[in-house]
Design a protein around this motif. Sequence first.
Motif, PDB file in Angstrom:
ATOM      1  N   VAL A  97       0.843  -1.200   0.000  1.00  0.00           N
ATOM      2  CA  VAL A  97       0.000   0.000   0.000  1.00  0.00           C
ATOM      3  C   VAL A  97       0.881   1.253   0.000  1.00  0.00           C
ATOM      4  O   VAL A  97       0.636   2.200  -0.757  1.00  0.00           O
ATOM      5  CB  VAL A  97      -0.974  -0.016   1.199  1.00  0.00           C
ATOM      6  N   ARG A 135       1.123   4.161  -2.955  1.00  0.00           N
ATOM      7  CA  ARG A 135       0.900   5.582  -2.649  1.00  0.00           C
ATOM      8  C   ARG A 135       2.061   6.444  -3.129  1.00  0.00           C
ATOM      9  O   ARG A 135       1.868   7.558  -3.599  1.00  0.00           O
ATOM     10  CB  ARG A 135       0.709   5.780  -1.148  1.00  0.00           C
ATOM     11  N   ARG A 170       2.130   5.427  -8.132  1.00  0.00           N
ATOM     12  CA  ARG A 170       0.952   4.695  -8.617  1.00  0.00           C
ATOM     13  C   ARG A 170       1.356   3.669  -9.678  1.00  0.00           C
ATOM     14  O   ARG A 170       1.952   4.010 -10.691  1.00  0.00           O
ATOM     15  CB  ARG A 170      -0.054   5.673  -9.207  1.00  0.00           C
ATOM     16  N   ALA A 226      -7.016  -2.667  -0.855  1.00  0.00           N
ATOM     17  CA  ALA A 226      -6.740  -1.364  -0.237  1.00  0.00           C
ATOM     18  C   ALA A 226      -6.228  -0.368  -1.278  1.00  0.00           C
ATOM     19  O   ALA A 226      -6.650   0.792  -1.298  1.00  0.00           O
ATOM     20  CB  ALA A 226      -5.720  -1.523   0.896  1.00  0.00           C
ATOM     21  N   GLU A 263      -8.281   3.120  -2.814  1.00  0.00           N
ATOM     22  CA  GLU A 263      -7.764   4.492  -2.862  1.00  0.00           C
ATOM     23  C   GLU A 263      -7.600   5.012  -4.282  1.00  0.00           C
ATOM     24  O   GLU A 263      -7.794   6.192  -4.538  1.00  0.00           O
ATOM     25  CB  GLU A 263      -6.403   4.568  -2.165  1.00  0.00           C
ATOM     26  N   MET A 264      -7.220   4.136  -5.213  1.00  0.00           N
ATOM     27  CA  MET A 264      -6.817   4.582  -6.544  1.00  0.00           C
ATOM     28  C   MET A 264      -7.764   4.186  -7.666  1.00  0.00           C
ATOM     29  O   MET A 264      -7.565   4.577  -8.804  1.00  0.00           O
ATOM     30  CB  MET A 264      -5.424   4.033  -6.857  1.00  0.00           C
TER      31      MET A 264
END
Length: 116
Positions: A39, A43, A46, A67, A71-72
Motif C-alpha cells: 500500500v 501511494r 501509482r 486497499a 484508494e486509486m
Amino acid sequence: MCHVLIIEDEALIALDLQEMLSTVGATTFDFAETEREAVDAARAHRPDIIMSDVMLREGTGPKAVAAIQGEMGPLPVIFITATPESCTACDPPAIVLGKPVVNATVRHAFRMLAPS
C-alpha cells in the motif's frame, strides 16, 4: 512507460518477475513483501499494473490490492500464487496464475493487461 508493483515475499521470485516483465514493456518497478509495504509503495508511485502473490509474510496480496484499489480505483492485477483456489473470489476479477510460473504465460498475461 509501464510501472509495475510486484508484491512478493520471496526475493528471487520477485527478481525473476522483474526480468520477465522487462522484456515485454515494463519499465519501472517497486517491490513489496508485506501488505503494508504494498500500500505504501502504491501511494508513493501509482502502479500501472500489479503482480501479487496471495499469501505474504504479513497480510495477503488480495487485501493489499483491495486497499490500493480502494484508494486509486481499478488497476489491472495478476496474482501469481501456489494457492490459486484462494483467488476465486478476488474482486475486481484478475488473472490468476499458479506457481511455478512459466515465463511465456506471465509475459502473455502482462501483455493482455498492460496499458498500451
